[in-house]
Design a protein around this motif. Structure first.
Motif, PDB file in Angstrom:
ATOM      1  N   ASN A 627       0.847  -1.197   0.000  1.00 52.52           N
ATOM      2  CA  ASN A 627       0.000   0.000   0.000  1.00 52.52           C
ATOM      3  C   ASN A 627       0.875   1.237   0.000  1.00 52.52           C
ATOM      4  N   TYR A 628       0.231   2.384  -0.132  1.00 50.72           N
ATOM      5  CA  TYR A 628       0.915   3.673  -0.284  1.00 50.72           C
ATOM      6  C   TYR A 628       0.831   4.496   1.003  1.00 50.72           C
ATOM      7  N   VAL A 629       0.422   3.834   2.117  1.00 51.44           N
ATOM      8  CA  VAL A 629       0.235   4.580   3.363  1.00 51.44           C
ATOM      9  C   VAL A 629       1.162   4.111   4.473  1.00 51.44           C
ATOM     10  N   GLY A 630       1.886   3.014   4.261  1.00 52.23           N
ATOM     11  CA  GLY A 630       2.903   2.604   5.217  1.00 52.23           C
ATOM     12  C   GLY A 630       2.382   1.903   6.450  1.00 52.23           C
ATOM     13  N   GLU A 631       1.368   1.059   6.287  1.00 51.52           N
ATOM     14  CA  GLU A 631       0.828   0.281   7.403  1.00 51.52           C
ATOM     15  C   GLU A 631       0.592  -1.154   6.959  1.00 51.52           C
ATOM     16  N   LEU A 632       0.422  -2.050   7.934  1.00 54.21           N
ATOM     17  CA  LEU A 632      -0.047  -3.385   7.623  1.00 54.21           C
ATOM     18  C   LEU A 632      -1.313  -3.260   6.788  1.00 54.21           C
ATOM     19  N   GLY A 633      -1.376  -3.978   5.674  1.00 55.34           N
ATOM     20  CA  GLY A 633      -2.583  -3.853   4.871  1.00 55.34           C
ATOM     21  C   GLY A 633      -2.491  -4.563   3.541  1.00 55.34           C
ATOM     22  N   LEU A 670      -0.315  10.430   4.776  1.00 60.29           N
ATOM     23  CA  LEU A 670       0.297   9.175   5.215  1.00 60.29           C
ATOM     24  C   LEU A 670       1.519   8.825   4.373  1.00 60.29           C
ATOM     25  N   ARG A 671       1.443   9.045   3.068  1.00 59.71           N
ATOM     26  CA  ARG A 671       2.596   8.715   2.212  1.00 59.71           C
ATOM     27  C   ARG A 671       3.758   9.649   2.485  1.00 59.71           C
ATOM     28  N   MET A 672       3.470  10.914   2.834  1.00 64.42           N
ATOM     29  CA  MET A 672       4.552  11.833   3.157  1.00 64.42           C
ATOM     30  C   MET A 672       5.241  11.418   4.447  1.00 64.42           C
ATOM     31  N   GLU A 673       4.504  10.888   5.416  1.00 62.85           N
ATOM     32  CA  GLU A 673       5.139  10.414   6.655  1.00 62.85           C
ATOM     33  C   GLU A 673       6.055   9.229   6.380  1.00 62.85           C
ATOM     34  N   LYS A 674       5.795   8.491   5.309  1.00 64.25           N
ATOM     35  CA  LYS A 674       6.647   7.365   4.925  1.00 64.25           C
ATOM     36  C   LYS A 674       7.661   7.743   3.847  1.00 64.25           C
ATOM     37  N   ALA A 675       7.672   8.990   3.433  1.00 65.81           N
ATOM     38  CA  ALA A 675       8.613   9.467   2.412  1.00 65.81           C
ATOM     39  C   ALA A 675       8.490   8.690   1.107  1.00 65.81           C
ATOM     40  N   TYR A 676       7.262   8.338   0.731  1.00 63.87           N
ATOM     41  CA  TYR A 676       7.030   7.680  -0.545  1.00 63.87           C
ATOM     42  C   TYR A 676       6.987   8.741  -1.650  1.00 63.87           C
ATOM     43  N   LEU A 764       5.646  18.147   6.382  1.00 60.01           N
ATOM     44  CA  LEU A 764       6.666  17.420   5.636  1.00 60.01           C
ATOM     45  C   LEU A 764       6.637  17.797   4.157  1.00 60.01           C
ATOM     46  N   ALA A 765       7.773  17.679   3.527  1.00 58.45           N
ATOM     47  CA  ALA A 765       7.850  17.995   2.096  1.00 58.45           C
ATOM     48  C   ALA A 765       9.053  17.296   1.490  1.00 58.45           C
ATOM     49  N   PHE A 766       9.043  17.196   0.170  1.00 57.15           N
ATOM     50  CA  PHE A 766      10.222  16.817  -0.598  1.00 57.15           C
ATOM     51  C   PHE A 766      10.757  18.055  -1.294  1.00 57.15           C
ATOM     52  N   ALA A 767      12.064  18.071  -1.495  1.00 54.19           N
ATOM     53  CA  ALA A 767      12.669  19.179  -2.233  1.00 54.19           C
ATOM     54  C   ALA A 767      13.883  18.666  -2.992  1.00 54.19           C
ATOM     55  N   TYR A 768      14.116  19.262  -4.155  1.00 57.37           N
ATOM     56  CA  TYR A 768      15.371  19.041  -4.873  1.00 57.37           C
ATOM     57  C   TYR A 768      16.291  20.215  -4.550  1.00 57.37           C
ATOM     58  N   VAL A 797      13.063   8.392   7.578  1.00 53.14           N
ATOM     59  CA  VAL A 797      11.624   8.468   7.370  1.00 53.14           C
ATOM     60  C   VAL A 797      10.957   8.860   8.680  1.00 53.14           C
ATOM     61  N   ALA A 798       9.958   9.748   8.604  1.00 52.76           N
ATOM     62  CA  ALA A 798       9.338  10.266   9.827  1.00 52.76           C
ATOM     63  C   ALA A 798       8.517   9.219  10.566  1.00 52.76           C
TER      64      ALA A 798
END
Length: 808
Positions: A627-633, A670-676, A764-768, A797-798
């Motif tokens: 999954n894209y949220v970083g949990e059991l699933g 949720l995906r940002m907390e997992k840095a996806y 949270l954010a991504f940056a180049y 990863v947060a």
């Protein structure tokens, strides 16, 4: 007339000529442009010729900015006279959200590098003493905006192209385009036929007709647009300097000086319509106008007169009323068409004079080098699906887009017409639960769930959805959540050579065991990221491939174009056959176990594996433990018609565990907390796998895959930029993407997007950024709405950095 050419461009307006010129500059000179009349004789000749740089999109800004830089130099470059007026521009803001918009675009301007400032109402009069500033909160003053004579720049680029070896055939009617068994294209004209490697549809108002000859859907509508020019006004003659072009959301008009008179162009917010009752223009329609309809424009003209009172004093000299092409999202179409290779679209521009040069430059790069230096995804014609973007949809939404030309659409806000084109079998159930839908690639997808009935108050800042999304995200982190993600693009790749084929086109290693799942990336020949796929091996000759909703035609083409004739492989689009439910959270196993006899224990069903199972009595459900949220699933890929049965069973089984529905806003958090990473934001054709910090997904030890050698060369050359995962000291807003990143006064990069992480309490954010600023702990600042916010590179990863929860 030549019988063979490398490229044939159909259409001699500014889009076609701009491309011809820039293809020649790139070194392709065996190129031909064919025009049925004279150059500019379609919509180009009667355009107002405005060249603004204010726009939310960074890539579109770069296109606009290039034109404002090139047009003043074209006479020197080509020897053809060009009338350029570098008078500047004023974009007015009359609401708080419009002011937020100006502040956001100011950040985009820092990245694009053009000169501008945000000024108050009193300062506006320094540049435009005749403007009435009632209700104005601020203005975006662009120093290098201007306007240009459309025929001048088009003919100048035509002259430049001819000097470089290109050929232009005027008074030559194209009557058909055919795809040949050789893979070439045959362009049929009344003066003879031309066989070519590449054909470009730049046919302006006729682009949909030309596209239909070869089975291509071209979602354009010919909108009727007016502008009025007055007689000279003595006050303007006496004033001297040319006034800046004004864009006013209150009157929904552009207002400028024109030969000492006043030019007003309203975009009416009601009553707008297509030309010729939606039919194509006659083939002999050339350098003509459509009958004006001034009576219905009066409400907007009256407002324009209040904003610019001199307009009311002047005598009317001329009315220009003609067709301009629009697309449903307001962006032009530029890039490869879906289907056989080397059919390119380059049409649908509603402000084509401004865009003609830059659009030509970047499409020329794409054609010659396999990619442009900017991300072209938002212009790719395949962003509209061939099946759902019908003529009715195109006209309805294009009219709405025209009505809202000067409206400030806030992040996430969309047109309200042209909806419910594609819905999953759960749509009515989710709607009853308060789903607030957004449209993506024709699909309706739940953005969040509103329990109040208020709906979303869209804003550039955190809004009323913020706390509701918190509840959804925390349900996934603490209990269990359920999401309808049927919008995935879904493909089956089958055949004896399926494994070898996927192995050859993917940077990652494709699963060698049944049930294996990998994240795979398709690179172009230059080593840059083209597509992102999730690949599940169902059997040795059967693979299930998933990708982003908006990539349905794009990724089908990527796979089909890479397939060799000798490979025994079939690629089938099954997107509409399967719905998808995402069940995730610490109690996901408890919920799913109540609905299936399949052993879900960690020993029997490990992370990153898939099985075909029966769930809630529905056979053939593809259970993917990913999954894209970083949990059991699990993702449950169900036959679309049977998905309601599975949904009802999961909701019933989940009730004792506090199950809650969640939407895409929670998923993004949720995906940002997992840095996806996200395709199209962090992962684009502008960067490679190493710059994107995706080293673990590229297996350079494989014997061969497309882009391997280029990737190795790029790695040896060193990274130009590096993706970092950051925390921002934000207040009432989170990263939207394309915010500048500074170290002191030095611009060192840009964000790609972000979200607030509810479980971690971090924005949270991504940056180049430049590679020397990528080390964990490095601090810098992010410019958000003209304020600088401290940010730091996170060391890990947060949320759940060791993936213990995923593997539970």
């Amino acid at each position: 007339m030549k019988s063979h050419a490398r490229v044939v461009i159909i259409g001699g307006g500014i889009m076609g000529v701009g491309l011809l010129y820039h293809l020649a500059l790139e070194g392709w000179t065996d190129i031909v442009l064919v025009e049925k009349g004279e150059l500019t004789s379609g919509s180009t000749w009667h355009a107002a010729g405005q060249c603004p740089q204010f726009t939310t999109s960074l890539n579109l800004t770069r296109i606009h900015n290039y034109g404002t830089q090139l047009y003043p130099k074209l006479e020197e470059l080509t020897g053809q006279a060009v009338s350029w007026h570098g008078c500047g521009g004023l974009r007015l803001a009359t609401t708080d959200e419009e002011l937020n918009w100006l502040k956001y675009v100011y950040g985009v301007s820092r990245l694009a590098g053009y000169e501008c400032e945000i000024i108050g109402p009193d300062e506006i009069r320094q540049y435009h003493p005749f403007l009435n500033t009632f209700g104005v909160k601020a203005a975006f003053h662009t120093i290098t905006d201007g306007h240009v004579a459309p025929a001048d720049v088009t003919n100048a680029m035509a002259a430049g192209a001819r000097k470089l070896g290109a050929e232009i055939y005027r008074r030559t009617m194209v009557t058909d385009v055919k795809h040949l068994p050789s893979g070439e294209w045959l362009v049929v004209t009344d003066q003879g036929n031309i066989t070519c490697e590449h054909v470009v549809n730049a046919a302006g108002s006729y682009a949909d007709v030309v596209g239909a000859w070869s089975g291509h859907n071209v979602p354009i509508a010919n909108m009727l647009h007016h502008y009025l020019i007055t007689e000279p006004v003595q006050e303007l003659i006496d004033f001297g300097p040319e006034l800046p072009v004004v864009r006013d959301p209150w009157s929904h008009s552009y207002l400028r000086e024109e030969t000492n008179g006043i030019l007003i162009g309203p975009y009416e917010t009601a009553t707008a319509h297509v030309c010729w009752d939606g039919k194509p223009p006659a083939w002999d329609f050339e350098s003509e106008l459509v009958a004006p309809e001034l009576d219905r424009l009066m409400p907007w003209l009256e407002k324009a007169g209040e904003r610019f009172p001199l307009f009311n004093k002047a005598g009317l000299k001329s009315v220009i009323s003609g067709a301009i092409t629009h697309t449903p999202d307001g962006n032009y179409l530029s890039g490869p068409a879906h289907g056989p290779r080397n059919y390119w679209m380059h049409c649908g521009a509603s402000i084509g004079i401004c865009q003609g040069a830059g659009a030509g430059k970047y499409l020329a790069q794409w054609m010659v080098h396999g990619q442009a230096e900017i991300n072209m995804r938002e212009f790719d014609p395949r962003r509209f699906g061939s099946r759902w973007a019908t003529k009715e949809y195109t006209e309805t939404v294009s009219i709405e887009d025209y009505h809202h030309m000067y409206y400030c659409y806030k992040p996430g806000e969309q047109h309200k017409v042209g909806r419910n084109l594609r819905t999953s079998s759960l749509h009515e159930r989710l709607k009853a639960e308060g789903a607030q839908f957004s449209q993506i690639y024709g699909w309706e997808r739940a953005r969040w769930y509103d329990r109040t009935g208020e709906g979303e108050n869209f804003s550039y800042r955190r809004n009323n959805a913020f706390e509701a999304v918190r509840a959804e995200a925390m349900a996934v982190r603490e209990r269990v959540g359920l999401m309808d993600l049927s919008t995935f693009s879904k493909f089956e790749v089958k055949g004896p050579d399926a494994h070898a084929f996927l192995e050859r086109i993917c940077a990652n290693r494709v699963p060698a065991r049944d049930g294996g799942i990998i994240l795979g990336h398709l690179l172009n020949a230059n080593g840059f990221i083209e597509s992102e796929l999730t690949i599940t091996r169902l059997s040795a000759d059967h693979f299930y491939v998933l990708s982003a909703a908006v990539a349905q035609e794009h990724d089908y083409d990527q796979m089909a174009w890479r397939k060799r004739d000798s490979e025994n492989v079939t690629i089938t689009d099954i997107t509409d056959d399967f719905g998808v439910l995402v069940l995730a959270g610490p109690r996901a196993r408890d919920v799913l176990s109540a609905c299936t006899a399949t052993d879900l224990s960690n020993e029997a069903f490990r992370w990153l594996t898939g099985k075909v199972a029966t769930v809630a009595g529905v056979a053939g459900v593809r259970l993917l433990r990913v999954n894209y949220v970083g949990e059991l699933g699990w993702e449950l890929h169900c036959p679309m018609a049977e998905m309601p049965r599975v949904y009802d069973a999961l909701m019933a089984a989940g009730k004792p565990h506090g199950i809650q529905l969640f939407g895409t806003l929670a998923m993004n958090s949720l995906r940002m907390e997992k840095a996806y990473r996200g395709w199209g934001s962090e992962l684009t054709t502008e960067i490679d796998m190493f710059e994107a910090s995706m080293e673990r997904f590229i297996r350079t030890d494989k014997a061969d895959f497309i882009g391997r050698e280029a990737s190795l060369r790029r790695k040896q050359q060193g990274e130009r930029m590096k993706l970092v995962y950051i925390e921002i000291d934000a207040t009432d807003s989170d990263s939207l993407g394309n915010e500048p990143v500074y170290a002191g006064d030095t611009l060192i990069g840009l964000t790609t997007g972000g979200a607030y992480g509810y479980a971690t309490g971090k924005s949270l954010a991504f940056a180049y950024v430049s590679p020397d600023r990528a080390a964990p702990g490095t601090e810098f600042e992010v410019l958000m709405f003209t304020d600088r916010h401290k940010a730091r590179v996170l060391p890990d990863v947060a949320w759940d950095p060791t993936n213990e929860r995923l593997r539970a």
